[in-house]
Design an enzyme around this catalytic site. Sequence first.
Site, mmCIF file in Angstrom:
data_model
loop_
_atom_site.group_PDB
_atom_site.id
_atom_site.type_symbol
_atom_site.label_atom_id
_atom_site.label_comp_id
_atom_site.label_asym_id
_atom_site.label_seq_id
_atom_site.Cartn_x
_atom_site.Cartn_y
_atom_site.Cartn_z
ATOM 1 N N ASP A 53 71.488 19.700 42.729
ATOM 2 C CA ASP A 53 71.785 20.972 41.976
ATOM 3 C C ASP A 53 73.253 20.835 41.737
ATOM 4 O O ASP A 53 74.119 21.274 42.458
ATOM 5 C CB ASP A 53 71.286 22.144 42.629
ATOM 6 C CG ASP A 53 71.529 23.584 41.823
ATOM 7 O OD1 ASP A 53 72.341 22.956 40.642
ATOM 8 O OD2 ASP A 53 71.343 24.517 41.958
ATOM 9 N N TRP A 105 72.179 29.540 46.300
ATOM 10 C CA TRP A 105 71.385 28.742 45.491
ATOM 11 C C TRP A 105 70.248 28.139 46.063
ATOM 12 O O TRP A 105 69.324 27.706 45.961
ATOM 13 C CB TRP A 105 72.075 28.238 44.346
ATOM 14 C CG TRP A 105 72.771 29.086 43.646
ATOM 15 C CD1 TRP A 105 74.226 29.387 43.438
ATOM 16 C CD2 TRP A 105 72.287 30.038 42.730
ATOM 17 N NE1 TRP A 105 74.504 30.444 42.677
ATOM 18 C CE2 TRP A 105 73.415 30.992 42.104
ATOM 19 C CE3 TRP A 105 71.120 30.453 42.390
ATOM 20 C CZ2 TRP A 105 73.382 32.238 41.160
ATOM 21 C CZ3 TRP A 105 70.817 31.514 41.465
ATOM 22 C CH2 TRP A 105 71.863 32.217 40.942
ATOM 23 N N LYS A 147 77.515 27.082 33.362
ATOM 24 C CA LYS A 147 78.808 27.288 34.220
ATOM 25 C C LYS A 147 79.746 26.072 33.698
ATOM 26 O O LYS A 147 80.815 26.639 33.448
ATOM 27 C CB LYS A 147 78.410 26.778 35.699
ATOM 28 C CG LYS A 147 77.337 27.482 36.338
ATOM 29 C CD LYS A 147 77.619 28.958 36.764
ATOM 30 C CE LYS A 147 76.615 29.814 37.190
ATOM 31 N NZ LYS A 147 75.349 29.288 37.885
#
Length: 362
Positions: free
Chosen positions: A173, A106, A197
């Site tokens: 993030d 990511w 998530k």
Amino acid sequence: MKTLTQKVHNFSAGPGILPQEVLQEAAEACINFDNLNLSLLEISHRSKNYVKVMDEARQIVKELFEVGDEYEVLYLGGGASLQFAMVPYNLLTENGYAAYLNTGVWASKAIKEASILGNVKVIASSEDKKFTYIPKNYTIPSDADYFHCTSNNTIYGTEMFEFPDSPVPMVCDMSSDIFSRKVDAKKFALIYAGAQKNMGPAGCTMVMVRKDILGKTGRKMLSMLDYRVHIKGESMYNTPPVFPVYVTLLTLRWLKRNGGISWIEERNKKKAEMLYQEIDRNTCFKGTVEKEDRSRMNVCFVTTKPEYEPLFDEWVKQYNISGIKGHRDVGGYRASLYNALPLESVEVLVEAMQEFEKKYAS
Ligand SMILES: *Cc1c(COP(=O)(O)O)cnc(C)c1O
């Protein structure tokens, strides 16, 4: 309404487990929201009943992060992946550069997007060891426009337990560990997280931004990509993802009424310790990342012999264990222990591992 007769232990990495009572409340709101005899899905986002939802959903984030009105909270579409682009679009100047920490898939995608818009320096990376650790002892340059990091690396299972004191705005993030533990949110100028998530369902992304960092790029901005436009519109510049925002609010209310961040942090620590302890003890399994950087959210492990893997895949079925297959880039196993996962599910996984060892390794 139908309730589950057989309990499934849901270790899915994302979209991840939500509290049963939240699913129940969400289902009810689909039929009759706020006693309006209308579904939440069929009313105006400008109705006072929905504006209340959005206001509370924005407020509760600031409350859980313990920050004041210098921050604004938005719920946007496009996933955390759109934030990979919106962050540099809003913060990166033409002649400046952004500093990034590369800790996995990511983070690499965030770097890729920023590099399309401007200059990027990767100031530290753990790619040399397949992202199995968190880089330390790096220096954040004081002339960068901002510094970007990823608090939890969902695919490799590493987590940052310390955040640097950044001389420039720090962007993070937090998609896969937001509200799983106490963090000093005031250290960050911008935090974003895809909801699916650890804070809600897929379909909305939370962005919390300190207003003073905006409006400095000199760039002519497209409205939909401009945080200031969304702030001005109170996160309703366009039709927001109404249902994902509502389910996120229900999940954060659940967190708050059960005891908030300190409660969930204790519970998450306990779950992770229990599972890592078994991984280290059991002769059939081993962990894949540096011990000090082990994620409490995504526990990655492999079998000590390749022939164990198909056997264990079969074995866990009798325990109603779901979603522990590792990411396709990594293989092995990944048990995600997000906030809503009860301790009991971890106990069942540990038991499955112990019984497996007795059967196949003795
Ligand atoms: C899942 C994930 C993303 C991507 O989220 P999307 O909402 O699918 O765009 C980004 N960052 C992290 C850390 C993730 O776990």
